[in-house]
Design a protein around this motif. Structure first.
Motif, PDB file in Angstrom:
ATOM      1  N   LYS A 112       0.837  -1.206   0.000  1.00  0.00           N
ATOM      2  CA  LYS A 112       0.000   0.000   0.000  1.00  0.00           C
ATOM      3  C   LYS A 112       0.871   1.255   0.000  1.00  0.00           C
ATOM      4  CE  LYS A 112      -3.629   2.362   2.623  1.00  0.00           C
ATOM      5  NZ  LYS A 112      -4.479   2.322   3.840  1.00  0.00           N
ATOM      6  N   ALA A 113       1.924   1.238   0.816  1.00  0.00           N
ATOM      7  CA  ALA A 113       2.822   2.394   0.878  1.00  0.00           C
ATOM      8  C   ALA A 113       3.507   2.636  -0.461  1.00  0.00           C
ATOM      9  CB  ALA A 113       3.871   2.180   1.979  1.00  0.00           C
ATOM     10  N   MET A 114       3.907   1.557  -1.142  1.00  0.00           N
ATOM     11  CA  MET A 114       4.563   1.701  -2.448  1.00  0.00           C
ATOM     12  C   MET A 114       3.582   2.170  -3.517  1.00  0.00           C
ATOM     13  SD  MET A 114       7.731   1.133  -1.885  1.00  0.00           S
ATOM     14  CE  MET A 114       7.315   2.082  -0.411  1.00  0.00           C
ATOM     15  N   GLY A 115       2.323   1.775  -3.389  1.00  0.00           N
ATOM     16  CA  GLY A 115       1.308   2.262  -4.316  1.00  0.00           C
ATOM     17  C   GLY A 115       1.105   3.760  -4.183  1.00  0.00           C
ATOM     18  N   GLU A 116       1.023   4.236  -2.938  1.00  0.00           N
ATOM     19  CA  GLU A 116       0.845   5.666  -2.693  1.00  0.00           C
ATOM     20  C   GLU A 116       2.081   6.448  -3.131  1.00  0.00           C
ATOM     21  OE1 GLU A 116      -0.035   5.806   1.435  1.00  0.00           O
ATOM     22  OE2 GLU A 116      -2.106   5.099   1.200  1.00  0.00           O
ATOM     23  N   LEU A 117       3.261   5.905  -2.826  1.00  0.00           N
ATOM     24  CA  LEU A 117       4.501   6.572  -3.233  1.00  0.00           C
ATOM     25  C   LEU A 117       4.583   6.678  -4.754  1.00  0.00           C
ATOM     26  CD1 LEU A 117       7.387   7.657  -2.953  1.00  0.00           C
ATOM     27  CD2 LEU A 117       8.168   5.279  -2.706  1.00  0.00           C
ATOM     28  N   SER A 118       4.311   5.590  -5.444  1.00  0.00           N
ATOM     29  CA  SER A 118       4.397   5.592  -6.908  1.00  0.00           C
ATOM     30  C   SER A 118       3.380   6.541  -7.519  1.00  0.00           C
ATOM     31  CB  SER A 118       4.195   4.167  -7.450  1.00  0.00           C
ATOM     32  OG  SER A 118       5.220   3.308  -6.993  1.00  0.00           O
ATOM     33  N   LEU A 119       2.202   6.638  -6.921  1.00  0.00           N
ATOM     34  CA  LEU A 119       1.190   7.576  -7.405  1.00  0.00           C
ATOM     35  C   LEU A 119       1.703   9.008  -7.286  1.00  0.00           C
ATOM     36  CD1 LEU A 119      -1.720   8.154  -8.382  1.00  0.00           C
ATOM     37  CD2 LEU A 119      -2.395   8.229  -5.976  1.00  0.00           C
ATOM     38  N   HIS A 120       2.277   9.361  -6.147  1.00  0.00           N
ATOM     39  CA  HIS A 120       2.797  10.716  -5.950  1.00  0.00           C
ATOM     40  C   HIS A 120       3.916  11.025  -6.939  1.00  0.00           C
ATOM     41  CE1 HIS A 120       1.031  12.123  -1.972  1.00  0.00           C
ATOM     42  NE2 HIS A 120       0.478  10.938  -2.166  1.00  0.00           N
ATOM     43  N   GLU A 138       0.395  18.729  -1.369  1.00  0.00           N
ATOM     44  CA  GLU A 138       0.428  20.169  -1.162  1.00  0.00           C
ATOM     45  C   GLU A 138      -0.983  20.749  -1.218  1.00  0.00           C
ATOM     46  OE1 GLU A 138       3.041  21.921  -3.997  1.00  0.00           O
ATOM     47  OE2 GLU A 138       4.866  21.337  -2.913  1.00  0.00           O
ATOM     48  N   PRO A 139      -1.205  21.902  -0.560  1.00  0.00           N
ATOM     49  CA  PRO A 139      -2.532  22.543  -0.612  1.00  0.00           C
ATOM     50  C   PRO A 139      -2.903  22.914  -2.043  1.00  0.00           C
ATOM     51  CG  PRO A 139      -1.139  23.528   1.090  1.00  0.00           C
ATOM     52  CD  PRO A 139      -0.248  22.629   0.286  1.00  0.00           C
ATOM     53  N   HIS A 140      -4.206  22.961  -2.312  1.00  0.00           N
ATOM     54  CA  HIS A 140      -4.678  23.272  -3.667  1.00  0.00           C
ATOM     55  C   HIS A 140      -6.000  24.018  -3.563  1.00  0.00           C
ATOM     56  CE1 HIS A 140      -7.975  20.331  -3.637  1.00  0.00           C
ATOM     57  NE2 HIS A 140      -7.180  19.633  -2.861  1.00  0.00           N
ATOM     58  N   SER A 141      -6.447  24.517  -4.708  1.00  0.00           N
ATOM     59  CA  SER A 141      -7.733  25.232  -4.750  1.00  0.00           C
ATOM     60  C   SER A 141      -8.610  24.679  -5.868  1.00  0.00           C
ATOM     61  CB  SER A 141      -7.484  26.725  -4.968  1.00  0.00           C
ATOM     62  OG  SER A 141      -6.721  26.934  -6.154  1.00  0.00           O
ATOM     63  N   ARG A 142      -8.622  23.357  -5.999  1.00  0.00           N
ATOM     64  CA  ARG A 142      -9.371  22.732  -7.092  1.00  0.00           C
ATOM     65  C   ARG A 142     -10.757  22.261  -6.665  1.00  0.00           C
ATOM     66  NH1 ARG A 142      -4.129  20.557  -7.394  1.00  0.00           N
ATOM     67  NH2 ARG A 142      -2.905  21.517  -9.088  1.00  0.00           N
ATOM     68  N   GLY A 143     -11.149  22.496  -5.455  1.00  0.00           N
ATOM     69  CA  GLY A 143     -12.493  22.155  -5.025  1.00  0.00           C
ATOM     70  C   GLY A 143     -12.594  20.792  -4.368  1.00  0.00           C
ATOM     71  N   GLU A 144     -13.730  20.540  -3.740  1.00  0.00           N
ATOM     72  CA  GLU A 144     -13.947  19.310  -2.982  1.00  0.00           C
ATOM     73  C   GLU A 144     -14.027  18.084  -3.875  1.00  0.00           C
ATOM     74  OE1 GLU A 144     -14.185  16.683  -0.071  1.00  0.00           O
ATOM     75  OE2 GLU A 144     -13.724  18.830   0.181  1.00  0.00           O
ATOM     76  N   GLU A 145     -14.609  18.254  -5.085  1.00  0.00           N
ATOM     77  CA  GLU A 145     -14.717  17.098  -5.983  1.00  0.00           C
ATOM     78  C   GLU A 145     -13.342  16.579  -6.357  1.00  0.00           C
ATOM     79  OE1 GLU A 145     -16.819  15.743 -10.209  1.00  0.00           O
ATOM     80  OE2 GLU A 145     -16.643  17.863  -9.703  1.00  0.00           O
ATOM     81  N   TRP A 146     -12.404  17.496  -6.650  1.00  0.00           N
ATOM     82  CA  TRP A 146     -11.054  17.053  -6.992  1.00  0.00           C
ATOM     83  C   TRP A 146     -10.359  16.468  -5.770  1.00  0.00           C
ATOM     84  CZ3 TRP A 146      -5.906  17.823  -5.786  1.00  0.00           C
ATOM     85  CH2 TRP A 146      -4.986  17.277  -6.683  1.00  0.00           C
ATOM     86  N   GLU A 147     -10.579  17.047  -4.618  1.00  0.00           N
ATOM     87  CA  GLU A 147      -9.964  16.532  -3.395  1.00  0.00           C
ATOM     88  C   GLU A 147     -10.417  15.098  -3.130  1.00  0.00           C
ATOM     89  OE1 GLU A 147      -7.886  15.945   0.081  1.00  0.00           O
ATOM     90  OE2 GLU A 147      -7.604  17.423  -1.512  1.00  0.00           O
TER      91      GLU A 147
END
Length: 580
Positions: free
Chosen positions: A218-226, A239-248
């Motif tokens: 699971k950790a490697m999946g999250e790392l590879s995604l990032h 990082e913080p973003h301003s793309r809205g709740e749907e994107w979050e």
């Protein structure tokens, strides 16, 4: 109805045409009603049997004329080899990956025809056949409409789901971005350090107990995604973003959505032509694809806005910017991003997971990797390509991991024209047009006939010197990155990320120990006690003698249940802990 365009031809051919033909014949004979009903019922298996025999004749005749032979036909326990279809559906989920092919290979050799429901499907583990399909007769072996249709909703017309000119366009568009200038260890380092910092720590010097068990897969999946999203889009997911709740919400779920989409496509591949019948109640791709679309569309719009800006910083351009610059077709852009994310995230996560598994399973190998890394890269300092190049044993370790645990264990192609398959036995086998070829590379890379009697052993030293160049090993017996024109473009990405991860992992584990006082440093240990219920490797597979139950679990060498829908993984996750 879901999948009607795919389902109707199969239904007409398999369920409607046989009784319709029987009806036409019975109208002339007018037998009693009971006889008619029996004839209607028997029309299905009878037509399948006739189809099988006709297909057999149509294969044998041209094979004889060409001085070749057809691949041996599997003789199943049930009529029309229905049992083979059921075993195929279980392989990689309820059984270990490739189990059905192991058993059939013992009986029929390296290449054989399963001929399920009268339809030809050739399976091979023979390196000569695999090279022929991927290199020598490349233009004749394509994905094919059947394969593409099953993945269309997920991969669209992207690079991994296209053939011919469309594939060449995608390849030429993305190839420049895989140049080393776009792939450097500094891109991966912040993400890897963040991932390692989030993992459980071992005990203090006073209470030097093991860390809590955690799921490394699971950790490697999250790392590879990032890492993949940063490389593709220039977006750091933490990082913080301003793309809205749907994107979050999509950001939180996109990794799992990719996994579910893969699983659905994998099931379709196993079920075959009638897969829509199993999706009449619900479309398993609908929910994950909503998440994936919601994730990518705002990022594509941001790239479009950058394109319109007066000045674009070329140094900050990502692949998404190159796609937006090349086409205004939003669907093409999204398809390509999903395809590349699949390759960059899922295959890299699989490689990282099995590298950790190899280090845990073979502490003596870990000691050698650690010693080389510490002597070359030290405990601190920037990681660069020169440091990676000066770690040859680590590269051999990665190669051996790829050999035994290739991220993509199977490859499927379909012939456009008849072809003659060269085999390792010297025979030539005739393969008709429009026939599927399933290439089981994971078994080829464990084959004793190719790699020697120690083929199932994890031995990085085999990659030292010229040993792998002997016979077919290096040239044909290793296809973890594919072979030929469709050789994996993402190889530099995966290798750079994996080398960087291993260096930082060694530093992380060494810093948790008293290595400076003469200790070896912390190590990784498997945690089977933490494995979720129902996902531990069955005891029967390892055998009481420790040599493996009937050849399962790499003859008893493996200690986790290895599965695959599309990408190789550990069932239930790879649960480990750090220990001193």
């Amino acid at each position: 109805m879901k999948g009607a365009s795919y389902l109707l031809p199969s239904v007409l051919k398999t369920l409607i045409f046989p009784p319709l033909l029987a009806h036409i014949l019975l109208r002339q004979l007018r037998p009693p009603l009971l006889v008619q009903l029996i004839c209607y019922w028997l029309s299905l298996p009878v037509l399948y049997i006739l189809r099988t025999e006709l297909s057999l004749y149509r294969t044998q005749s041209p094979a004889r004329r060409a001085g070749a032979c057809p691949p041996p036909n599997v003789k199943g326990r049930y009529p029309l080899n229905i049992d083979v279809l059921l075993d195929w559906a279980k392989s990689g989920s309820e059984e270990e990956v490739g189990r059905m092919m192991v058993l059939l290979g013992r009986q029929y050799g390296g290449t054989y025809n399963t001929r399920v429901l009268g339809e030809d499907q050739v399976i091979t583990t023979d390196p000569r056949v695999i090279r022929h399909a991927l290199v020598d007769d490349f233009d004749n072996f394509v994905k094919g409409q059947k394969t593409r249709s099953r993945a269309q909703e997920f991969l669209g017309d992207g690079i991994f789901n296209s053939d011919g000119e469309k594939w060449k366009f995608h390849r030429s568009l993305t190839r420049p971005f895989f140049h080393p200038t776009h792939i450097r260890p500094s891109l991966f380092t912040p993400h890897i350090l963040s991932s390692l910092a989030s993992m459980p720590e071992i005990g203090s010097a006073e209470h030097a107990g093991p860390s809590e068990a955690f799921d490394m897969q699971k950790a490697m999946g999250e790392l590879s995604l990032h890492m993949a999203v940063d490389w593709l889009c220039g977006v750091k997911l933490d990082e913080p973003h301003s793309r809205g709740e749907e994107w979050e919400e999509a950001r939180r779920g996109v990794g799992e959505a990719m996994r579910l989409a893969q699983s659905a496509v994998g099931r379709r591949m196993k079920i075959g032509n009638l897969w829509p019948l199993f999706e009449l109640k619900a479309d398993p791709l609908a929910k994950p694809m909503r998440t994936i679309h919601a994730f990518f569309r705002p990022l594509i719009q941001e790239a479009i806005d950058r394109k319109a800006a007066p000045e674009v910083d070329q140094g900050k351009m990502r692949l998404i910017d190159r796609l937006v610059a090349a086409t205004d077709d939003l669907r093409k852009i999204e398809d390509q991003l999903i395809n590349i994310l699949l390759a960059a995230r899922d295959t890299t996560a699989s490689l990282l997971t099995f590298c950790v598994y190899g280090l845990a399973l073979h502490p003596e190998v870990f000691d050698k990797v650690r010693e080389e890394i510490l002597s070359t890269a030290g405990m601190e300092g920037e990681i660069n390509k020169e440091i990676i190049r000066d770690c040859p044993y680590t590269r051999r370790f990665i190669n051996e991991t790829l050999r035994l645990f290739p991220p993509v264990p199977l490859n499927i192609r379909r012939t456009l024209r008849p072809t003659l398959l060269p085999t390792s036995t010297g025979e030539r086998m005739y393969m008709p047009a429009n026939t599927a070829l399933v290439m089981c590379t994971v078994l080829m890379q464990r084959d004793k006939a190719v790699w020697g009697e120690d083929a199932e052993d994890f031995r990085p030293e085999r990659w030292d010197g010229g040993e792998v160049d002997e016979g077919m090993k290096g040239r044909e017996g290793f296809a973890a990155w594919n072979l030929g024109p469709r050789m994996c473009l993402g190889q530099p990405f995966a290798l750079s990320a994996t080398h960087t991860f291993l260096i930082l992992l060694v530093r992380h584990l060494t810093s948790q120990s008293d290595a400076t006082k003469g200790g070896k440093g912390s190590r990784i240990e498997l945690a089977p006690d933490a494995q979720p219920k129902g996902t531990r490797i069955p005891p029967a597979w390892t055998g009481e003698d420790g040599k493996g139950g009937d050849g399962r679990a790499r003859s008893g060498r493996d200690q986790v249940w290895i599965v695959s829908d599309v990408v190789l993984a550990v069932k239930g996750g790879l649960w480990v802990r750090f220990v001193k």
